[in-house]
Design an enzyme around this catalytic site. Structure first.
Site, PDB file in Angstrom:
ATOM      1  N   ARG A 154     -27.263  -8.225  -6.490  1.00 37.85           N
ATOM      2  CA  ARG A 154     -27.280  -9.453  -5.670  1.00 37.85           C
ATOM      3  C   ARG A 154     -26.327  -9.330  -4.497  1.00 37.85           C
ATOM      4  NH1 ARG A 154     -29.397 -14.375  -7.925  1.00 37.85           N
ATOM      5  NH2 ARG A 154     -28.263 -15.326  -6.200  1.00 37.85           N
ATOM      6  N   HIS A 183     -23.015 -10.181 -10.756  1.00 35.88           N
ATOM      7  CA  HIS A 183     -23.015  -9.434 -12.025  1.00 35.88           C
ATOM      8  C   HIS A 183     -22.996  -7.922 -11.757  1.00 35.88           C
ATOM      9  CE1 HIS A 183     -27.276  -9.892 -11.131  1.00 35.88           C
ATOM     10  NE2 HIS A 183     -27.358 -11.111 -11.625  1.00 35.88           N
ATOM     11  N   ARG A 221     -14.585 -12.062 -17.082  1.00 37.61           N
ATOM     12  CA  ARG A 221     -13.171 -11.703 -17.226  1.00 37.61           C
ATOM     13  C   ARG A 221     -12.688 -10.710 -16.171  1.00 37.61           C
ATOM     14  NH1 ARG A 221     -10.152 -12.574 -21.980  1.00 37.61           N
ATOM     15  NH2 ARG A 221     -10.534 -14.742 -22.454  1.00 37.61           N
ATOM     16  N   THR A 227     -33.144 -16.526 -10.081  1.00 37.01           N
ATOM     17  CA  THR A 227     -34.173 -16.426  -9.040  1.00 37.01           C
ATOM     18  C   THR A 227     -35.246 -17.486  -9.282  1.00 37.01           C
ATOM     19  OG1 THR A 227     -33.720 -14.078  -9.135  1.00 37.01           O
ATOM     20  CG2 THR A 227     -35.590 -14.754  -7.799  1.00 37.01           C
ATOM     21  N   ASP A 261     -28.724  -7.302 -16.492  1.00 38.04           N
ATOM     22  CA  ASP A 261     -27.740  -7.997 -15.641  1.00 38.04           C
ATOM     23  C   ASP A 261     -26.741  -8.821 -16.449  1.00 38.04           C
ATOM     24  OD1 ASP A 261     -29.117  -7.085 -13.440  1.00 38.04           O
ATOM     25  OD2 ASP A 261     -30.114  -9.002 -13.019  1.00 38.04           O
ATOM     26  N   GLN A 266     -32.677 -12.474 -19.912  1.00 38.59           N
ATOM     27  CA  GLN A 266     -31.868 -13.509 -20.564  1.00 38.59           C
ATOM     28  C   GLN A 266     -32.095 -13.603 -22.069  1.00 38.59           C
ATOM     29  OE1 GLN A 266     -29.631 -16.027 -19.652  1.00 38.59           O
ATOM     30  NE2 GLN A 266     -29.821 -17.097 -21.607  1.00 38.59           N
ATOM     31  N   GLY A 306     -37.967 -16.007 -17.446  1.00 36.17           N
ATOM     32  CA  GLY A 306     -38.022 -17.045 -18.473  1.00 36.17           C
ATOM     33  C   GLY A 306     -38.839 -16.661 -19.698  1.00 36.17           C
TER      34      GLY A 306
END
Ligand code: PXP
Length: 263
Positions: A47, A52, A20, A103, A11, A239, A217
């Protein structure tokens, strides 16, 4: 013991593009790099606010990926129409609030029982397996099984926050704010307790015949103890991999995480 697979959530490549509103970087370009460097699955989240991944991304990724695509989504009826048309390898139902940064917690399976029941039935009728993203709570796991989910994904956000607070100088996010003032020794105790909660939840899920994934995480520092939980068969990580890829390139970032997803 099931083998451990790695789902790479891409994502955040689309987050960068959307900053952008142009066509660069394209999440499609990540598929082959992930596949060649140890990813077992591609995970994306369509989503409701389309912040994204866009519908066309999801369509193109599902068409082009040689790895299974795990599509995360809410129970919104319009979104589920799209998921049924896209036919991903699996749908993972997650809670969504528009104002959230990410989330931030598992599904309220009890409170949303009716909506989940309808959604799981619709997806099952289309032969799309369903996973529920939930907190590591035994009652919620039992209810997930009763509702007909094939899989659960345990939310590791609390574990990740406690890990960050116990082992680094950084308060991680508001998830663990209740523990911010605690001494490190107490944070380490809470961290061990959260790991035990995850272990018990994973074992319970598997004893009910559910496949058990985990995510949220997880990073290069904290993934080891979760990867070691034998009842967990899949980790979904986004991430930290995409963040590292900015400096090392995606191939090395995926390879590095895959090397840690062993037991
Ligand atoms: N699993 C699920 C169900 C998610 O919604 C997310 C993203 O919030 C992840 C895994 C990956 O989390 P992260 O980007 O923190 O690795």
């Amino acid at each position: 013991m099931p083998p451990l697979t790695l789902g790479v959530n891409i994502d955040h490549i689309a987050v960068l593009r959307e900053a952008r509103k142009i066509n660069d970087p394209d999440p499609l370009m990540a598929l082959e790099i992930c596949a060649q460097n140890g990813a077992d699955q591609i995970t994306i989240h369509l989503r409701e606010d389309r912040r994204h991944i866009q519908d066309e991304d999801a369509r193109a990724i599902i068409r082009a990926s040689r790895l299974p695509v795990n599509l995360e989504c809410s129970v919104d009826a319009g979104i589920i129409d799209i998921i049924c048309a896209l036919r991903p390898h699996r749908a993972t139902l997650v809670p969504e609030k528009r104002e959230e940064v990410t989330t931030e917690g598992g599904l309220d399976v009890k409170g949303q029982r009716f909506a989940l029941d309808i959604t799981i039935e619709r997806l099952s009728a289309e032969a799309i397996p369903v996973s529920l993203f939930i907190d590591p709570d035994l009652e919620t796991i039992s209810l997930s099984k009763q509702l007909g989910a094939q899989m659960i994904e345990l939310h590791t956000g609390r574990y990740a926050n406690l890990y960050a607070m116990a082992h680094t100088a950084l308060p991680y996010s508001h998830h663990a704010i209740e523990a911010l003032d605690l001494p490190r020794s107490e944070l380490k105790r809470l961290l061990e307790r959260e790991l035990e909660t995850l272990r018990k939840a994973a074992d319970y899920g598997r004893s009910l015949g559910l496949e058990v994934a985990a995510g949220h995480g997880l990073n290069y520092q904290n993934v080891g103890a979760v990867a070691a939980i034998e009842s967990i068969s899949e980790l979904n990580i986004g991430q930290s991999i995409i963040a590292r890829s900015v400096f090392t390139g995606l191939a090395e970032a995926v390879r590095g995480m895959k090397a840690l997803c062993v037991r």
